[in-house]
Write an enzyme that holds these catalytic residues in place. Structure first.
Site, PDB file in Angstrom:
ATOM      1  N   GLU A 169       2.931  13.736  -7.988  1.00 43.38           N
ATOM      2  CA  GLU A 169       3.895  12.805  -7.528  1.00 43.38           C
ATOM      3  C   GLU A 169       3.788  11.656  -7.762  1.00 43.38           C
ATOM      4  O   GLU A 169       2.830  10.738  -7.582  1.00 43.38           O
ATOM      5  CB  GLU A 169       3.935  13.287  -5.808  1.00 43.38           C
ATOM      6  CG  GLU A 169       5.210  12.673  -5.184  1.00 43.38           C
ATOM      7  CD  GLU A 169       5.145  12.403  -3.467  1.00 43.38           C
ATOM      8  OE1 GLU A 169       5.888  12.164  -3.000  1.00 43.38           O
ATOM      9  OE2 GLU A 169       3.732  13.021  -3.072  1.00 43.38           O
ATOM     10  N   GLU A 253      12.395   6.168   2.684  1.00 43.08           N
ATOM     11  CA  GLU A 253      11.375   6.747   3.467  1.00 43.08           C
ATOM     12  C   GLU A 253      11.613   5.755   4.775  1.00 43.08           C
ATOM     13  O   GLU A 253      11.160   4.411   4.729  1.00 43.08           O
ATOM     14  CB  GLU A 253      10.065   6.534   2.951  1.00 43.08           C
ATOM     15  CG  GLU A 253       9.599   7.711   1.989  1.00 43.08           C
ATOM     16  CD  GLU A 253       8.128   7.820   1.649  1.00 43.08           C
ATOM     17  OE1 GLU A 253       7.453   8.877   1.576  1.00 43.08           O
ATOM     18  OE2 GLU A 253       7.627   6.572   1.218  1.00 43.08           O
TER      19      GLU A 253
END
Length: 383
Positions: A169, A253
């Site tokens: 990631e 986020e």
């Protein structure tokens, strides 16, 4: 996670053939080929909450709300283009823990749900200068909001996956507001890549996570070339050259608040990629997609794969028996096991819950990534 009984009433012939399953939400049905001349209609405006998604920009991108770490009211709105706005949010998570969600837009395949004509997958070794470029413009409110503004770029060890990618990631933080930071530890500072300066963070879960944070925050990037960052991750040993880029996402986020955060425009351009994807989830669907149907679709597809693997194994045993003097035309009897034992021996999660996010291995209370959620504490991040 969700009961699948009502999804398993499939024709016996389809199961025997192990054919590709497509889910026309909310019902389950075999995939029907689309007319070659038919183009997807423009997506309508939509409000997305919980885990709802919507294909936008003639199905070239998907907008997803993805509130995986909170049950507080939070929704986003999109007009059908490559944009979205956090319309309302009551998320209030501690900033030293996981965020409440990742409202975002993506091109590629996210947990098996794919966009049209993405040009992905593409092997990491094939990413040269100009192969993958992206532009992103955002609006970022201040006040008491705590969030990051970040790309989430996924690599898998194989060209496709219907669940959690098992490669690397790679995150690119354009900015953040409040006392939040990437997962892991800072390993380098003021690294110049592609004419921009980054700090580098690294952490290991069941996959590698590397984050590049701009030393000078910004609200937008234009024609950001991923090649310098991919090459740096490879050089540091965080990414294998043989793995595949499968998904480019951009979003926020959110730990606290977040209302007013917006993606004003977003684009990803890929040259020399791998062409269209096989996908267990229909890409013709437009409008909000309830997360429970998506999870059921993936579980059902995995059951079909399991059946095909078991069938192939039994067929291979019969062939070996005949080749080595066994009774012609009769494959030997499969080893008897208790119910459910064969699935465990072969590593098949037949009918089991889709668990995309492993729990924190050391069990401590430090800030964890959005994928490090203990079972039972929160709803799983669903595709």
């Amino acid at each position: 996670m969700f009961g699948l009984t009502r999804f398993l009433a499939l024709p016996a012939a389809l199961l025997a053939a192990g054919g590709v399953i497509a889910v026309g939400l909310p019902a389950v049905a075999a995939a029907a080929p689309a007319p070659a001349a038919a183009a997807p209609a423009p997506a309508a405006a939509a409000t997305l909450c919980d885990f709802q998604t919507s294909l936008v920009d003639v199905d070239a991108y998907t907008v997803q709300n993805n509130e995986w770490g909170s049950s507080a009211p939070e929704c986003i709105s999109t007009d059908g283009g490559t944009d979205f706005t956090v319309a309302n949010s009551s998320i209030a998570n501690p900033t030293d823990s996981y965020p409440g969600g990742y409202p975002s837009i993506y091109k590629g395949c996210h947990w098996g749900a794919c966009t049209f004509g993405s040009g992905l997958p593409i092997r990491a070794s094939a990413i040269k200068a100009g192969t993958v470029t992206t532009s992103w413009s955002t609006s970022q409110p201040g006040g008491g909001n705590d969030y990051d503004v970040a790309y989430d770029i996924w690599f898998n060890q194989t060209p496709t996956t219907s669940g959690q990618p098992n490669g690397t990631e790679l995150m690119i933080w354009l900015n953040h507001h409040g006392p939040v930071q990437p997962f892991g530890s800072q390993v380098a500072t003021d690294v110049s890549l592609g004419g921009r300066s980054y700090n580098v963070w690294y952490g290991r879960q069941t996959w590698d996570e590397v984050a590049y944070t701009l030393t000078a925050g910004t609200t937008s990037v234009s024609n950001l070339d991923l090649q310098p960052l991919v090459a740096d991750a490879i050089a540091r040993g965080y990414l294998s050259r043989s793995w595949y880029l499968i998904d480019v996402e951009a979003g926020f986020e959110v730990w606290n608040g977040g209302a007013g955060l917006a993606t004003n425009s977003f684009s990803v351009h890929v040259t020399g990629g791998g062409g269209p994807w096989p996908s267990p989830i229909p890409v013709h669907h437009r409008g909000p997609v309830p997360g429970r149907y998506v999870a059921a679709a993936i579980s059902l597809a995995r059951i079909i794969v399991a059946i095909r693997q078991v069938s192939a194994r039994l067929t291979r045993r019969g062939y070996d028996e005949r080749e080595h003097g066994g009774q012609a035309g009769r494959p030997r009897q499969a080893e008897r096991t208790r119910p459910g034992q064969r699935g465990r021996r072969q590593g098949l999660q037949v009918g089991g819950p889709v668990q995309h996010h492993p729990r924190d291995d050391d069990g401590d209370d430090r800030r964890v990534d959005r994928h490090r959620v203990d079972a039972g504490d929160l709803p799983r991040h669903r595709p």
